[in-house]
Write an enzyme that holds these catalytic residues in place. Structure first.
Site, PDB file in Angstrom:
ATOM      1  N   ALA A 272       2.291 -60.147   0.050  1.00 50.29           N
ATOM      2  CA  ALA A 272       2.649 -59.416  -1.172  1.00 50.29           C
ATOM      3  C   ALA A 272       4.160 -59.427  -1.346  1.00 50.29           C
ATOM      4  O   ALA A 272       4.898 -59.295  -0.369  1.00 50.29           O
ATOM      5  CB  ALA A 272       2.159 -57.976  -1.104  1.00 50.29           C
TER       6      ALA A 272
ATOM      7  N   GLU B 118      -7.003 -67.642   2.439  1.00 45.83           N
ATOM      8  CA  GLU B 118      -7.702 -67.769   1.162  1.00 45.83           C
ATOM      9  C   GLU B 118      -6.741 -67.303   0.084  1.00 45.83           C
ATOM     10  O   GLU B 118      -5.973 -66.363   0.304  1.00 45.83           O
ATOM     11  CB  GLU B 118      -8.964 -66.904   1.090  1.00 45.83           C
ATOM     12  CG  GLU B 118     -10.082 -67.330   2.014  1.00 45.83           C
ATOM     13  CD  GLU B 118     -10.023 -66.663   3.378  1.00 45.83           C
ATOM     14  OE1 GLU B 118     -10.751 -67.108   4.285  1.00 45.83           O
ATOM     15  OE2 GLU B 118      -9.236 -65.715   3.565  1.00 45.83           O
TER      16      GLU B 118
ATOM     17  N   ASN C  20      -3.980 -68.132  -8.794  1.00 47.75           N
ATOM     18  CA  ASN C  20      -2.640 -67.788  -8.327  1.00 47.75           C
ATOM     19  C   ASN C  20      -1.825 -69.064  -8.081  1.00 47.75           C
ATOM     20  O   ASN C  20      -1.624 -69.496  -6.945  1.00 47.75           O
ATOM     21  CB  ASN C  20      -2.710 -66.924  -7.069  1.00 47.75           C
ATOM     22  CG  ASN C  20      -1.383 -66.293  -6.732  1.00 47.75           C
ATOM     23  OD1 ASN C  20      -0.332 -66.748  -7.171  1.00 47.75           O
ATOM     24  ND2 ASN C  20      -1.438 -65.241  -5.934  1.00 47.75           N
TER      25      ASN C  20
ATOM     26  N   TYR D 262       2.034 -72.328  -0.730  1.00 39.93           N
ATOM     27  CA  TYR D 262       1.282 -72.739   0.454  1.00 39.93           C
ATOM     28  C   TYR D 262       1.257 -74.256   0.602  1.00 39.93           C
ATOM     29  O   TYR D 262       1.408 -74.782   1.708  1.00 39.93           O
ATOM     30  CB  TYR D 262      -0.128 -72.149   0.437  1.00 39.93           C
ATOM     31  CG  TYR D 262      -0.133 -70.635   0.412  1.00 39.93           C
ATOM     32  CD1 TYR D 262       0.774 -69.887   1.148  1.00 39.93           C
ATOM     33  CD2 TYR D 262      -1.040 -69.937  -0.370  1.00 39.93           C
ATOM     34  CE1 TYR D 262       0.783 -68.504   1.120  1.00 39.93           C
ATOM     35  CE2 TYR D 262      -1.053 -68.552  -0.405  1.00 39.93           C
ATOM     36  CZ  TYR D 262      -0.131 -67.840   0.339  1.00 39.93           C
ATOM     37  OH  TYR D 262      -0.140 -66.472   0.301  1.00 39.93           O
TER      38      TYR D 262
END
Length: 164
Positions: free
Chosen positions: A90, A123, A128, A135
């Site tokens: 986050a 995951e 997103n 990633y």
């Protein structure tokens, strides 16, 4: 003629401090979760993660002029056997696009390598795009889909893996 050896470019020091969460951080972490997600982690879930030996919650902070620290982001991950599993990343909405998530993910992966892990998994919501891009830039690759993984909206999760 003798060749000069090129020195690698000096890495710019990170403006962020990264440290493990403590119980005293609960109010700030809960506020960050609520600001970051439609369905934030509850204080009870966070408390449980703090109690597990295999779980780590890292906080990303920025020193302030008055010597305090501002919470910018976090990562929650497990190290089990030879695997790092990232559960949650986050970043405060007003701090996005500053490298907060990259900094904490670099630390998560460094800790996995130090523990001789062979892979990292996570995951991420199909929608997103920012997280998917991050990633992928870290070396993760998509390996599957978990249909309706995010029950709140029935959204699929992309399963991603990084081999160390």
């Amino acid at each position: 003629m003798r060749r000069m050896r090129e020195e690698p470019a000096a890495e710019k020091p990170s403006p962020f401090l990264i440290r493990p969460m403590t119980q005293g951080d609960m109010p700030a972490v809960t506020a960050l979760e609520q600001a970051s997600f439609k369905n934030p982690w509850s204080p009870e879930l966070l408390r449980r993660e703090l109690e597990h030996d295999w779980s780590t919650i890292l906080l990303v902070e920025e020193p302030q002029p008055d010597e305090s620290r501002k919470l910018l982001g976090l990562a929650i991950f497990w190290i089990v056997q030879d695997e790092v599993h990232v559960l949650n990343v986050a970043t405060a909405p007003d701090q996005r696009r500053r490298g907060v998530a990259r900094a904490v993910m670099d630390e998560v992966l460094a800790r996995g390598r130090a523990r001789r892990c062979v892979l990292a998994t996570l995951e991420v919501r199909r929608s997103n795009e920012a997280a998917l891009g991050l990633y992928k830039s870290l070396g993760f690759r998509p390996v599957g889909v978990r249909p309706n993984y995010y029950a709140d909206e029935g959204e699929d999760a992309i399963v991603m893996v990084l081999d160390f």
